[in-house]
Scaffold this active site. Structure first.
Site, PDB file in Angstrom:
ATOM      1  N   CYS B 259       0.767  -1.170   0.087  1.00 36.97           N
ATOM      2  CA  CYS B 259       0.054   0.083   0.017  1.00 36.97           C
ATOM      3  C   CYS B 259       0.995   1.226  -0.085  1.00 36.97           C
ATOM      4  O   CYS B 259       0.446   2.389  -0.303  1.00 36.97           O
ATOM      5  CB  CYS B 259      -0.956   0.078   1.166  1.00 36.97           C
ATOM      6  SG  CYS B 259      -2.343  -1.210   0.904  1.00 36.97           S
ATOM      7  N   CYS B 419      14.448   9.874  -6.252  1.00 34.41           N
ATOM      8  CA  CYS B 419      12.858   9.140  -6.078  1.00 34.41           C
ATOM      9  C   CYS B 419      12.524   9.239  -4.718  1.00 34.41           C
ATOM     10  O   CYS B 419      12.762  10.304  -3.965  1.00 34.41           O
ATOM     11  CB  CYS B 419      12.844   7.876  -6.331  1.00 34.41           C
ATOM     12  SG  CYS B 419      13.905   6.763  -5.156  1.00 34.41           S
TER      13      CYS B 419
END
Lengths: 92, 464
Positions: B259, B419
């Protein structure tokens, strides 16, 4: 309005992410009215490179009925059938 | 700027401390009231009944008697009042309520699925509810794990869930297990319950629970959710399949999204968690006529739900088939090649020479001409990004090498890659090195990504 005989493929979860479409129609080879699920799998792997590893761990259903892996060679997908590709969803 | 940040953080902490103090104060008052009430009752009981000592000792005995819970033959007055609206349902009735009262359900995972499942089952009057979770409540859980709240941040999820349940329905006997479910403890816990709910967030625990349920003969209500999709199946029930019948081999670890990386819409876990609670009630009240099926939920599709008819269990299943080869619990982390948590593991794909600390990058940022590539998905890049960074998602990088090449003013222009957490950026550096061997003099990943950037360089930069 082609005369080609078609089957519908439904993609769920990661299979849909890989193909970027929720469903698509696939034409059966000319002159044939069905193909084995194994041949369909190979066709889909060629069609969508990113789908290949997902297919190895996914369930198949034909017309909303689960198909066992041992039947992939023998079971035939016919014109108008709806094949669903269902990868496991493990989050929570 | 940092001083201002500190100030606002201080302010936040002051507010939090005062909220917790207030709650604590209210609880103290309530405890005092209840203690007084109890004292009064005990005193009056002592005065009116000479046999009170005898009664007290028998009461204590039944309380410590844990192994065989009493079988209730009737509801109490309080229960008639509490459950009146469902007692009058012809498909449920008093017999259904009594069955629920005599049922124990184990929920593994007090996260997005377990939260609504636990809330509804406790409210409905399940006699005993076990909740397993080793994790602690984090701010980023609260959009879906609605059994917890802001004040519980940092508290054990199992305990937090128990607190909510006890406030909601004190008649429910809730047991919190603050442990990681493993091969060494799973059977012992599972055997104490009638029905098991799989509300976990990782593949290894799913196989573990499946095996534990088949070995101890318990129905397993399994739910899964990610992004906008969910699934619901009951395993090992009415001669139906187990998880291994449908998924004999685990998916490759690199293909599994959690998730945190894949995202999840809170209400999607809510839908599946509620369905798990419904299914548990149907099994507990022996009111389930439906054939074995796999329910698929897809929030963005029409229809929202599809039901796949399953077959009975596989004769050659390694676990529940006619000649099982698995007869006890295994090492599931090894079997799945991934851990029993949904935390993103920290990757170390690069050596020290190919990496740069956010602070050092910050120092050269305005002095040295360079190219900064952000390899997050575009939807994440649109949330927040560093000025002058160029977004090329990791999965598109091999096809867009030409673009990177065009960005280099001279062959010596250094390239930095960033990132969210500093994992994908390392893979991106390797891809760039392979494709642009001769063109690139320096290509490095920014250690810890934007998360670390936010902590060490710019505290105004959002962490998500």
């Amino acid at each position: 309005m082609s005369n080609a005989k078609e089957i519908t493929i439904l993609y769920f979860a990661t299979a849909r992410d890989a193909t970027k479409v929720p469903s698509e129609k696939i034409s059966l080879p000319p002159q044939s009215t069905s193909m084995s699920l194994e041949d369909l799998t190979n066709l889909l792997k060629k069609r969508h490179e990113k789908l290949a590893p997902i297919l190895d761990n996914s369930l198949y259903s034909i017309n909303m009925e689960y198909v066992e892996e041992s039947d992939y060679q023998t079971i035939l997908v016919k014109e108008g059938d709806e094949v669903a590709i269902i990868p496991p969803v493990s989050g929570g | 700027m940092n001083i201002e940040m500190d100030k606002s953080e201080n302010q936040e902490l002051i507010v939090l401390v005062s909220r917790l103090k207030k709650e604590n104060e209210q609880l103290r008052i309530r405890v005092k009231e209840l203690e007084e009430k109890l004292n009064n009752k005990q005193n009056s009981l002592l005065n009116s009944n000479t046999n009170s000592k005898l009664k007290e000792s028998t009461l204590q005995k039944t309380e410590t008697f844990d192994k065989a819970p009493p079988i209730y033959k009737d509801l109490t007055l309080a229960e008639y009042m509490l459950y009146g609206r469902q007692l009058i349902l012809s498909d449920f009735g008093k017999s259904g309520q009594l069955k629920l009262k005599n049922t124990s359900i184990l929920i593994v995972g007090a996260g997005g699925l377990g939260a609504p499942a636990a809330i509804y089952l406790a409210a409905a009057g399940v006699g005993k509810l076990g909740i397993v979770d080793y994790d602690k409540v984090e701010r980023s859980n609260l959009h879906r794990q609605i059994i917890h709240n802001e004040l519980r941040e940092g508290i054990s999820k199992a305990q937090s869930a128990k607190m909510t349940i006890e406030e909601l329905n004190s008649l429910c006997n809730c047991v919190a297990y603050e442990i990681l479910l493993e091969s060494s403890n799973a059977l012992e816990i599972v055997q104490k319950y009638d029905i098991v709910i799989d509300a976990t967030d990782n593949v290894a625990t799913r196989y573990l629970l499946n095996d534990a349920c088949v070995l101890s003969g318990k129905p397993l209500i399994s739910g899964g959710a990610l992004r906008m999709d969910g699934q619901l199946t009951v395993y090992n029930y009415k001669r139906g399949p187990c998880y291994r019948c449908l998924f004999p081999k685990p998916p490759p670890p690199e293909s599994i999204l959690n998730c945190a990386d894949g995202g999840i819409l809170g209400v999607v876990t809510g839908v599946i968690g509620c369905l798990q609670a419904l299914q548990a009630i149907k099994i507990a009240t022996e009111n389930d006529e439906s054939p074995n099926n796999l329910l698929i939920f897809s929030a963005t599709s029409y229809p929202l739900f599809r039901s796949i008819k399953l077959r009975s269990k596989k004769k050659d299943c390694a676990l529940c088939g006619d000649h099982p080869s698995i007869t006890r619990l295994e090492d599931y982390v090894q079997f799945c090649g991934s851990g029993a948590t949904d935390k993103s593991p920290s990757v170390k794909a690069l050596g020290h020479e190919d990496r740069i600390e956010p602070k050092i990058y910050h120092n050269l940022r305005n002095k040295t001409p360079h190219v900064l590539i952000d390899v997050r998905e575009t939807v994440q890049y649109d949330i927040c990004s560093l000025p002058n960074s160029i977004n090329i998602p990791l999965k598109d990088l091999p096809d867009r090498i030409g673009e990177v090449k065009n960005l280099l003013e001279t062959p010596n222009t250094p390239v930095y890659v960033i990132c969210r957490l500093g994992n994908d950026s390392q893979h991106a550096v390797n891809i760039l090195k392979t494709h642009l061997k001769s063109e690139l003099k320096e290509v490095k990943d920014i250690i810890g990504g934007l998360h670390k950037w936010s902590i060490e360089v710019d505290q105004e930069f959002p962490i998500y």
